[in-house]
Design a protein around this motif. Structure first.
Motif, PDB file in Angstrom:
ATOM      1  N   LYS A  68     -13.775  14.699   6.170  1.00 46.45           N
ATOM      2  CA  LYS A  68     -12.634  15.238   5.435  1.00 46.45           C
ATOM      3  C   LYS A  68     -12.510  16.741   5.665  1.00 46.45           C
ATOM      4  CE  LYS A  68     -10.757  15.854   0.787  1.00 46.45           C
ATOM      5  NZ  LYS A  68     -10.955  15.636  -0.666  1.00 46.45           N
ATOM      6  N   ASN A  69     -13.605  17.434   5.585  1.00 53.34           N
ATOM      7  CA  ASN A  69     -13.590  18.881   5.803  1.00 53.34           C
ATOM      8  C   ASN A  69     -13.185  19.231   7.233  1.00 53.34           C
ATOM      9  OD1 ASN A  69     -14.630  20.507   3.367  1.00 53.34           O
ATOM     10  ND2 ASN A  69     -16.053  18.794   3.459  1.00 53.34           N
ATOM     11  N   PHE A  70     -13.681  18.462   8.190  1.00 61.25           N
ATOM     12  CA  PHE A  70     -13.347  18.753   9.577  1.00 61.25           C
ATOM     13  C   PHE A  70     -11.862  18.559   9.853  1.00 61.25           C
ATOM     14  CE2 PHE A  70     -12.402  17.003  13.784  1.00 61.25           C
ATOM     15  CZ  PHE A  70     -12.583  18.160  14.525  1.00 61.25           C
ATOM     16  N   TYR A  71     -11.321  17.394   9.475  1.00 65.23           N
ATOM     17  CA  TYR A  71      -9.914  17.132   9.784  1.00 65.23           C
ATOM     18  C   TYR A  71      -9.000  18.107   9.047  1.00 65.23           C
ATOM     19  CZ  TYR A  71     -11.347  12.908  12.232  1.00 65.23           C
ATOM     20  OH  TYR A  71     -11.925  12.041  13.124  1.00 65.23           O
ATOM     21  N   ALA A  72      -9.380  18.516   7.857  1.00 62.24           N
ATOM     22  CA  ALA A  72      -8.599  19.538   7.156  1.00 62.24           C
ATOM     23  C   ALA A  72      -8.653  20.866   7.908  1.00 62.24           C
ATOM     24  CB  ALA A  72      -9.118  19.715   5.733  1.00 62.24           C
ATOM     25  N   ILE A 107      -8.623  21.354  11.010  1.00 59.18           N
ATOM     26  CA  ILE A 107      -7.763  21.363  12.201  1.00 59.18           C
ATOM     27  C   ILE A 107      -6.307  21.111  11.788  1.00 59.18           C
ATOM     28  CG2 ILE A 107      -9.600  20.748  13.803  1.00 59.18           C
ATOM     29  CD1 ILE A 107      -8.448  17.872  13.835  1.00 59.18           C
ATOM     30  N   GLU A 108      -5.962  21.593  10.582  1.00 54.15           N
ATOM     31  CA  GLU A 108      -4.588  21.582  10.088  1.00 54.15           C
ATOM     32  C   GLU A 108      -4.032  20.183   9.885  1.00 54.15           C
ATOM     33  OE1 GLU A 108      -3.302  24.389   9.093  1.00 54.15           O
ATOM     34  OE2 GLU A 108      -5.054  25.468   9.819  1.00 54.15           O
ATOM     35  N   MET A 109      -4.905  19.252   9.459  1.00 52.17           N
ATOM     36  CA  MET A 109      -4.441  17.908   9.134  1.00 52.17           C
ATOM     37  C   MET A 109      -4.501  17.700   7.625  1.00 52.17           C
ATOM     38  SD  MET A 109      -5.847  15.526  12.264  1.00 52.17           S
ATOM     39  CE  MET A 109      -4.431  14.416  12.238  1.00 52.17           C
ATOM     40  N   LYS A 110      -3.902  16.623   7.171  1.00 53.80           N
ATOM     41  CA  LYS A 110      -3.915  16.255   5.767  1.00 53.80           C
ATOM     42  C   LYS A 110      -4.730  14.967   5.623  1.00 53.80           C
ATOM     43  CE  LYS A 110      -0.890  19.397   4.281  1.00 53.80           C
ATOM     44  NZ  LYS A 110      -1.228  20.438   3.291  1.00 53.80           N
ATOM     45  N   PRO A 111      -6.053  15.083   5.435  1.00 56.13           N
ATOM     46  CA  PRO A 111      -6.877  13.879   5.321  1.00 56.13           C
ATOM     47  C   PRO A 111      -6.620  13.152   4.007  1.00 56.13           C
ATOM     48  CG  PRO A 111      -8.208  15.842   4.961  1.00 56.13           C
ATOM     49  CD  PRO A 111      -6.847  16.319   5.382  1.00 56.13           C
ATOM     50  N   LEU A 112      -6.322  11.871   4.116  1.00 57.11           N
ATOM     51  CA  LEU A 112      -6.072  11.035   2.945  1.00 57.11           C
ATOM     52  C   LEU A 112      -7.177   9.985   2.862  1.00 57.11           C
ATOM     53  CD1 LEU A 112      -4.146  10.265   0.612  1.00 57.11           C
ATOM     54  CD2 LEU A 112      -2.962   8.763   2.226  1.00 57.11           C
ATOM     55  N   ALA A 117      -3.317  14.359  -3.374  1.00 55.77           N
ATOM     56  CA  ALA A 117      -4.021  13.361  -2.574  1.00 55.77           C
ATOM     57  C   ALA A 117      -4.626  13.947  -1.312  1.00 55.77           C
ATOM     58  CB  ALA A 117      -3.076  12.218  -2.199  1.00 55.77           C
ATOM     59  N   THR A 118      -3.960  14.946  -0.729  1.00 57.46           N
ATOM     60  CA  THR A 118      -4.454  15.506   0.531  1.00 57.46           C
ATOM     61  C   THR A 118      -4.662  17.000   0.374  1.00 57.46           C
ATOM     62  OG1 THR A 118      -2.201  15.779   1.333  1.00 57.46           O
ATOM     63  CG2 THR A 118      -3.326  13.758   1.943  1.00 57.46           C
ATOM     64  N   GLU A 119      -5.574  17.356  -0.487  1.00 53.06           N
ATOM     65  CA  GLU A 119      -5.843  18.773  -0.745  1.00 53.06           C
ATOM     66  C   GLU A 119      -6.332  19.456   0.519  1.00 53.06           C
ATOM     67  OE1 GLU A 119      -9.116  19.402  -3.407  1.00 53.06           O
ATOM     68  OE2 GLU A 119     -10.019  17.503  -2.864  1.00 53.06           O
ATOM     69  N   LYS A 120      -5.930  20.703   0.658  1.00 50.73           N
ATOM     70  CA  LYS A 120      -6.300  21.445   1.844  1.00 50.73           C
ATOM     71  C   LYS A 120      -7.713  22.012   1.694  1.00 50.73           C
ATOM     72  CE  LYS A 120      -4.245  24.580   5.183  1.00 50.73           C
ATOM     73  NZ  LYS A 120      -3.061  25.369   5.516  1.00 50.73           N
ATOM     74  N   VAL A 121      -8.553  21.766   2.665  1.00 50.21           N
ATOM     75  CA  VAL A 121      -9.921  22.261   2.634  1.00 50.21           C
ATOM     76  C   VAL A 121     -10.115  23.158   3.850  1.00 50.21           C
ATOM     77  CG1 VAL A 121     -12.339  21.628   2.589  1.00 50.21           C
ATOM     78  CG2 VAL A 121     -10.657  20.099   1.571  1.00 50.21           C
ATOM     79  N   VAL A 122     -10.546  24.355   3.622  1.00 45.97           N
ATOM     80  CA  VAL A 122     -10.739  25.303   4.719  1.00 45.97           C
ATOM     81  C   VAL A 122     -12.226  25.339   5.075  1.00 45.97           C
ATOM     82  CG1 VAL A 122     -10.509  27.667   5.493  1.00 45.97           C
ATOM     83  CG2 VAL A 122      -8.772  26.666   4.001  1.00 45.97           C
ATOM     84  N   VAL A 123     -12.534  25.152   6.334  1.00 46.56           N
ATOM     85  CA  VAL A 123     -13.912  25.133   6.777  1.00 46.56           C
ATOM     86  C   VAL A 123     -14.085  26.067   7.955  1.00 46.56           C
ATOM     87  CG1 VAL A 123     -15.807  23.668   7.537  1.00 46.56           C
ATOM     88  CG2 VAL A 123     -13.998  22.687   6.155  1.00 46.56           C
ATOM     89  N   LYS A 124     -15.137  26.835   7.965  1.00 50.95           N
ATOM     90  CA  LYS A 124     -15.440  27.689   9.116  1.00 50.95           C
ATOM     91  C   LYS A 124     -16.056  26.846  10.207  1.00 50.95           C
ATOM     92  CE  LYS A 124     -16.084  32.002   6.546  1.00 50.95           C
ATOM     93  NZ  LYS A 124     -17.030  33.088   6.227  1.00 50.95           N
ATOM     94  N   GLN A 125     -15.489  26.975  11.414  1.00 53.20           N
ATOM     95  CA  GLN A 125     -16.029  26.192  12.535  1.00 53.20           C
ATOM     96  C   GLN A 125     -17.207  26.913  13.165  1.00 53.20           C
ATOM     97  OE1 GLN A 125     -12.811  25.479  15.221  1.00 53.20           O
ATOM     98  NE2 GLN A 125     -11.559  24.465  13.690  1.00 53.20           N
TER      99      GLN A 125
END
Length: 326
Positions: free
Chosen positions: A170-174, A176-181, A318-326
């Motif tokens: 979930k964190n990864f797909y978020a 890369i500017e996606m909306k993980p559901l 439902a698809t909260e945005k999660v920001v993760v440092k790569q």
């Protein structure tokens, strides 16, 4: 698994059809190294053509630091493609036996902490986990075409999927500017495709029964429901239809009269006559416009539409945005 320890830096894509190439374009645009594998003759050339076509849209959306088409490498074997990847995205044709065979190979060669995401549009992850040595790291990560523009990705856990893997995914797909559901329960077709298939079923009934042509059905969505759904979806749209009392009044007022059309669940038989109506209708509607031209117009429209959607509805529960440092 510790999210801080197991960062996702290198990605493998197995299967480079329309969806696989869409994933590759998105990953490259987000600044990742991508390793691809597809045994089909001419796969690498088709992928490069697909990326070339997608890149102008990705430039308009905005490229991440380090984004480059030359960060893609094709490998001659599946083992070489997945052995160093932190995430493997599988996109082979929608045949259960083929997917299970390919996933078993990926599972055998991938490092233990790697996430395996299947792009399957209909098969449940528990089915795909059968026989794997590390079933806990397999999930369904189902995107929508064109993957490099549309942000929704449905994440579905199987019976043996670990919570840590789902959290990392979930964190990864978020990131890369996606909306993980996250889909709460396994079900064939997941969520969005089941909704689209319900509409498709009714559209076939309307064409089959002579109520409307394919062009008229499309117009009903383009200039009616589709415009509203792009902002609010079906539930909030009906909520507004109930006036000040919202959905409560809508169901009390219109529920009984809409029961019959709501419960027409059986699909029409796909006869030769119906198929010809649908095919001829689409070809007539498209006219002289080629598929490539339609794709180009679709991409330009979607890029602009996404900006508009975000400006009016920037967050959803439902698809909260999660920001993760790569």
């Amino acid at each position: 698994m510790d999210n801080k320890i197991h960062q996702i830096n290198k990605i493998a894509v197995v299967g480079t059809g329309v969806i696989g190439n869409g994933w590759i374009a998105r990953f490259l645009a987000q600044g990742f190294d991508v390793i691809a594998f597809d045994p089909a003759e001419g796969a690498e050339q088709r992928t490069q053509k697909a990326i070339d076509q997608a890149w102008p849209s990705l430039v308009k959306i905005g490229l991440a630091d380090g984004a480059a088409q030359n960060r893609l490498t094709f490998m001659p074997t599946i083992e070489e493609a997945v052995c160093e990847a932190d995430l493997i995205q599988e996109n082979v044709p929608e045949r259960e036996d083929l997917k299970k065979s390919v996933l078993a190979s990926i599972d055998a060669y991938a490092k233990p902490e790697a996430i395996i995401g299947s792009s399957t549009s209909g098969i449940m992850p528990s089915t795909l986990q059968e026989g794997l040595k590390h079933p806990e790291r397999l999930i369904v990560a189902h995107p929508f075409n064109p993957v490099y523009i549309l942000p929704l990705v449905e994440l579905v856990a199987g019976k043996e999927t670990s919570a840590a893997v789902m959290d990392r995914a979930k964190n990864f797909y978020a990131s890369i500017e996606m909306k993980p559901l996250i889909i709460r329960k396994e079900i064939e077709g997941h969520l969005a495709d089941r909704l689209m298939e319900a509409l498709w079923r009714e559209a076939l009934h309307l064409v089959n029964d002579g109520v409307a042509t394919t062009e008229e059905v499309d117009a009903a969505i383009i200039y009616g429901a589709g415009l509203r759904w792009a902002q609010m979806g079906p539930f909030l749209t009906f909520h507004l239809a109930g006036g000040e009392k919202g959905m409560r009044h809508m169901l009390e007022q219109f529920g009984p009269t809409l029961k019959l059309p709501w419960t027409k669940l059986e699909a029409p038989e796909l006869t030769d006559e119906l198929k010809e109506k649908v095919i001829t209708g689409c070809e007539t509607h498209a006219g002289d416009t080629t598929i490539a031209e339609m794709e180009e117009k679709r991409n330009a429209f979607l890029v602009e539409l996404l900006d508009l959607v975000e400006s009016y509805w920037p967050e959803t529960t439902a698809t909260e945005k999660v920001v993760v440092k790569q």
